[in-house]
Write a protein that holds these residues in place. Structure first.
Motif, PDB file in Angstrom:
ATOM      1  N   UNK A   1      46.973 -20.472   0.851  1.00 22.02           N
ATOM      2  CA  UNK A   1      45.620 -20.381   1.415  1.00 22.02           C
ATOM      3  C   UNK A   1      44.997 -19.021   1.079  1.00 22.02           C
ATOM      4  N   UNK A   2      43.756 -19.053   0.590  1.00 22.50           N
ATOM      5  CA  UNK A   2      43.143 -17.806   0.120  1.00 22.50           C
ATOM      6  C   UNK A   2      41.694 -17.714   0.583  1.00 22.50           C
ATOM      7  N   UNK A   3      41.312 -16.500   0.963  1.00 24.03           N
ATOM      8  CA  UNK A   3      39.902 -16.243   1.274  1.00 24.03           C
ATOM      9  C   UNK A   3      39.436 -15.103   0.386  1.00 24.03           C
ATOM     10  N   UNK A   4      38.182 -15.183  -0.012  1.00 32.11           N
ATOM     11  CA  UNK A   4      37.581 -14.115  -0.801  1.00 32.11           C
ATOM     12  C   UNK A   4      36.639 -13.354   0.130  1.00 32.11           C
ATOM     13  N   UNK A   5      36.764 -12.035   0.161  1.00 28.77           N
ATOM     14  CA  UNK A   5      35.910 -11.220   1.029  1.00 28.77           C
ATOM     15  C   UNK A   5      34.928 -10.407   0.199  1.00 28.77           C
ATOM     16  N   UNK A   6      33.660 -10.533   0.528  1.00 27.38           N
ATOM     17  CA  UNK A   6      32.614  -9.820  -0.209  1.00 27.38           C
ATOM     18  C   UNK A   6      31.769  -9.016   0.778  1.00 27.38           C
ATOM     19  N   UNK A   7      31.538  -7.746   0.470  1.00 31.37           N
ATOM     20  CA  UNK A   7      30.650  -6.925   1.307  1.00 31.37           C
ATOM     21  C   UNK A   7      29.282  -6.888   0.615  1.00 31.37           C
ATOM     22  N   UNK A   8      28.278  -7.531   1.198  1.00 31.24           N
ATOM     23  CA  UNK A   8      26.963  -7.561   0.549  1.00 31.24           C
ATOM     24  C   UNK A   8      26.210  -6.243   0.740  1.00 31.24           C
ATOM     25  N   UNK A   9      25.639  -5.761  -0.338  1.00 26.19           N
ATOM     26  CA  UNK A   9      24.874  -4.511  -0.267  1.00 26.19           C
ATOM     27  C   UNK A   9      23.540  -4.721  -0.974  1.00 26.19           C
ATOM     28  N   UNK A  10      22.477  -4.440  -0.224  1.00 25.81           N
ATOM     29  CA  UNK A  10      21.131  -4.577  -0.780  1.00 25.81           C
ATOM     30  C   UNK A  10      21.003  -3.737  -2.054  1.00 25.81           C
ATOM     31  N   UNK A  11      20.452  -4.341  -3.087  1.00 26.99           N
ATOM     32  CA  UNK A  11      20.244  -3.584  -4.319  1.00 26.99           C
ATOM     33  C   UNK A  11      21.487  -3.529  -5.198  1.00 26.99           C
ATOM     34  N   UNK A  12      22.605  -4.072  -4.717  1.00 26.11           N
ATOM     35  CA  UNK A  12      23.825  -4.025  -5.542  1.00 26.11           C
ATOM     36  C   UNK A  12      24.354  -5.401  -5.918  1.00 26.11           C
TER      37      UNK A  12
ATOM     38  N   UNK B   1      28.652  -4.598   6.007  1.00 28.22           N
ATOM     39  CA  UNK B   1      29.105  -3.210   5.852  1.00 28.22           C
ATOM     40  C   UNK B   1      29.064  -2.525   7.212  1.00 28.22           C
ATOM     41  N   UNK B   2      30.162  -1.892   7.571  1.00 30.78           N
ATOM     42  CA  UNK B   2      30.207  -1.192   8.860  1.00 30.78           C
ATOM     43  C   UNK B   2      30.046   0.312   8.632  1.00 30.78           C
ATOM     44  N   UNK B   3      29.415   0.993   9.568  1.00 31.89           N
ATOM     45  CA  UNK B   3      29.197   2.440   9.399  1.00 31.89           C
ATOM     46  C   UNK B   3      30.472   3.230   9.701  1.00 31.89           C
ATOM     47  N   UNK B   4      31.492   2.952   8.922  1.00 29.51           N
ATOM     48  CA  UNK B   4      32.779   3.616   9.105  1.00 29.51           C
ATOM     49  C   UNK B   4      33.106   4.343   7.819  1.00 29.51           C
ATOM     50  N   UNK B   5      33.603   5.572   7.933  1.00 25.41           N
ATOM     51  CA  UNK B   5      33.948   6.341   6.739  1.00 25.41           C
ATOM     52  C   UNK B   5      32.752   6.447   5.812  1.00 25.41           C
ATOM     53  N   UNK B   6      32.976   6.219   4.537  1.00 17.15           N
ATOM     54  CA  UNK B   6      31.902   6.357   3.548  1.00 17.15           C
ATOM     55  C   UNK B   6      30.871   5.233   3.677  1.00 17.15           C
TER      56      UNK B   6
ATOM     57  N   UNK C   1      23.628  -1.856   6.459  1.00 20.60           N
ATOM     58  CA  UNK C   1      24.336  -3.121   6.550  1.00 20.60           C
ATOM     59  C   UNK C   1      23.382  -4.294   6.289  1.00 20.60           C
ATOM     60  N   UNK C   2      23.743  -5.163   5.358  1.00 19.78           N
ATOM     61  CA  UNK C   2      22.894  -6.325   5.060  1.00 19.78           C
ATOM     62  C   UNK C   2      23.253  -7.450   6.041  1.00 19.78           C
ATOM     63  N   UNK C   3      22.304  -7.899   6.876  1.00 19.26           N
ATOM     64  CA  UNK C   3      22.656  -8.843   7.945  1.00 19.26           C
ATOM     65  C   UNK C   3      23.118 -10.212   7.416  1.00 19.26           C
ATOM     66  N   UNK C   4      24.201 -10.731   7.993  1.00 17.43           N
ATOM     67  CA  UNK C   4      24.671 -12.054   7.559  1.00 17.43           C
ATOM     68  C   UNK C   4      23.635 -13.135   7.869  1.00 17.43           C
ATOM     69  N   UNK C   5      22.759 -12.851   8.818  1.00 19.08           N
ATOM     70  CA  UNK C   5      21.695 -13.812   9.127  1.00 19.08           C
ATOM     71  C   UNK C   5      20.866 -14.131   7.869  1.00 19.08           C
ATOM     72  N   UNK C   6      20.635 -13.101   7.053  1.00 16.79           N
ATOM     73  CA  UNK C   6      19.875 -13.298   5.812  1.00 16.79           C
ATOM     74  C   UNK C   6      20.648 -14.190   4.850  1.00 16.79           C
ATOM     75  N   UNK C   7      21.970 -14.016   4.841  1.00 16.00           N
ATOM     76  CA  UNK C   7      22.812 -14.815   3.935  1.00 16.00           C
ATOM     77  C   UNK C   7      22.830 -16.273   4.416  1.00 16.00           C
ATOM     78  N   UNK C   8      22.916 -16.415   5.732  1.00 11.57           N
ATOM     79  CA  UNK C   8      22.914 -17.765   6.317  1.00 11.57           C
ATOM     80  C   UNK C   8      21.626 -18.484   5.925  1.00 11.57           C
TER      81      UNK C   8
ATOM     82  N   UNK D   1      29.810  -8.180  11.692  1.00 12.82           N
ATOM     83  CA  UNK D   1      30.430  -7.126  12.505  1.00 12.82           C
ATOM     84  C   UNK D   1      29.411  -6.203  13.167  1.00 12.82           C
ATOM     85  N   UNK D   2      28.266  -6.018  12.506  1.00 15.18           N
ATOM     86  CA  UNK D   2      27.269  -5.083  13.034  1.00 15.18           C
ATOM     87  C   UNK D   2      26.168  -5.833  13.790  1.00 15.18           C
ATOM     88  N   UNK D   3      25.605  -6.862  13.142  1.00 18.44           N
ATOM     89  CA  UNK D   3      24.444  -7.533  13.724  1.00 18.44           C
ATOM     90  C   UNK D   3      24.799  -8.686  14.659  1.00 18.44           C
ATOM     91  N   UNK D   4      26.044  -9.160  14.587  1.00 18.39           N
ATOM     92  CA  UNK D   4      26.427 -10.285  15.451  1.00 18.39           C
ATOM     93  C   UNK D   4      27.767  -9.951  16.095  1.00 18.39           C
TER      94      UNK D   4
END
Ligand code: SAM
Ligand code: SF4
Length: 322
Positions: free
Chosen positions: A152-163, A187-192, A198-205, A244-247
């Motif tokens: 079983x595999x999941x792919x994790x993608x962090x969406x970034x506006x402009x990238x 994207x969470x405001x942790x470390x770098x 953070x690009x809201x998942x609501x937009x992706x939905x 993680x941020x918006x929901x």
């Protein structure tokens, strides 16, 4: 069973086994990041000892993460040892996939139950731009090998506006054609990550539903995390969203984290926790460890406070493990 003060059942630990990595993702580990000296990193036998104590307390699921866990030697051996601990019924791994193809057989033999692979783009040049390394083909080969193996595999993608937002349709199509869960993690405001918006998942939905008119929310839960899953007619796989941020999903949080230095973290955001390495190296008993961990978990914060810096941890994501 561990129930915290907010009536949350804690049954899952994420263990970072190294703060080192073979990639340099811009938002996680830029080139000049300092590394923890080896002697301060938990040895495998120390990790196994802690997991045994955690299992006795009621933790049943373990995620091995990093830095990049596959750059630490004999990662598969550790996974096997964790897998054999009484009470642990699921061991999973989060990897960037660079070393996946060569290590998959050993990992599967060790009993690895599932795998998450991080992938922010489907374009080779962009991959190099984000991660600092030209290893896109290698990662895709790792993903292909894992897919064909049936793990079983999941792919994790962090969406970034402009990238990489322009690639959302390509990621959706991937889940349509293949039986994988493609997940988008804010994207969470942790470390770098703090310098990114953070690009809201609501937009992706919204975009997903616009692309596939029959799209629907799935009621099944996949894995141990807070992701919400969607699919659509004709889809072989799923699309997952981790807002993680918006929901905020703290009310259902089921996890604790162990850093590579042996600090037991009670919340991804907060610096609250306990230094188990010091305890172990000064000769504590398993009973003392269990008591300290049990007490610490009662202090698990109610929720994160991303952005307001109250009680925030100063560790980087590569030290915590995501
Ligand atoms: N190296 C492994 C990998 O990349 O999967 C495991 C460790 S990495 C820290 C775990 C996950 O955290 C990756 O999917 C990465 O994209 C994600 N990540 C890193 N920094 C983040 C941040 N600030 N916000 C959200 N996710 C982040
Ligand atoms: Fe390495 Fe994972 Fe961080 Fe990228 S996200 S630098 S692969 S630890």
């Amino acid at each position: 069973m561990i129930i915290d003060h907010f009536n949350r059942q804690i049954d899952y630990v994420r263990i970072s086994i190294t703060d080192r990595c073979n990639l340099r993702c811009k938002y996680c580990m830029p080139e000049d990041v300092p590394f923890v000296p080896h002697e301060r990193i938990l040895r495998y036998e120390e990790i196994v000892r802690i997991v045994k104590v955690l299992a006795d307390l009621g933790i049943s699921k373990v995620k091995v993460t990093g830095g990049e866990p596959l750059v630490r030697r004999e990662c598969a051996d550790l996974i096997q040892e964790i897998h054999e601990i009484d009470g642990i019924d699921m061991v999973t791994l989060t990897t960037n996939g660079v070393l996946l193809k060569e290590q998959l057989p050993a990992l599967q033999e060790a009993g690895l139950d599932a795998i998450n692979v991080s992938l922010d783009t489907l374009q080779r040049e962009r991959y190099q731009e984000i991660t600092g390394k030209d290893v896109f083909e290698q990662v895709m080969n790792g993903i292909k090998t894992a897919y064909e193996s049936g793990i079983p595999m999941k792919i994790n993608c962090v969406p970034v506006q402009g990238e990489n937002i322009d690639e959302l349709p390509a990621f959706f199509e991937w889940a349509r054609q293949k039986n994988v869960a493609v997940r988008f993690i804010e994207m969470m405001p942790i470390g770098y990550g703090e310098i990114y918006k953070s690009y809201p998942v609501e937009e992706i939905r919204k975009e997903f539903f616009a692309h596939y008119p029959g799209a629907y929310l799935m009621d099944k839960k996949l894995g141990n995390g807070p992701a919400v899953y969607y699919s659509a007619p004709g889809f072989a796989g799923e699309i997952g969203m981790i807002g993680a941020v918006h929901e905020k999903f703290c009310s259902g949080c089921n996890r604790i984290r162990l850093t590579s230095e042996g600090f037991l973290k009670l919340c991804l955001y907060s610096g609250e926790g306990v230094d188990l390495r010091s305890m172990i190296r000064s000769g504590c008993t398993d009973e003392e460890l269990a008591q300290t961990i049990g007490q610490a978990i009662t202090r698990k914060p109610k929720e994160h406070h991303f952005g307001d810096h109250i009680d925030a941890d100063t560790r980087k994501m590569s030290q915590i493990g995501g």
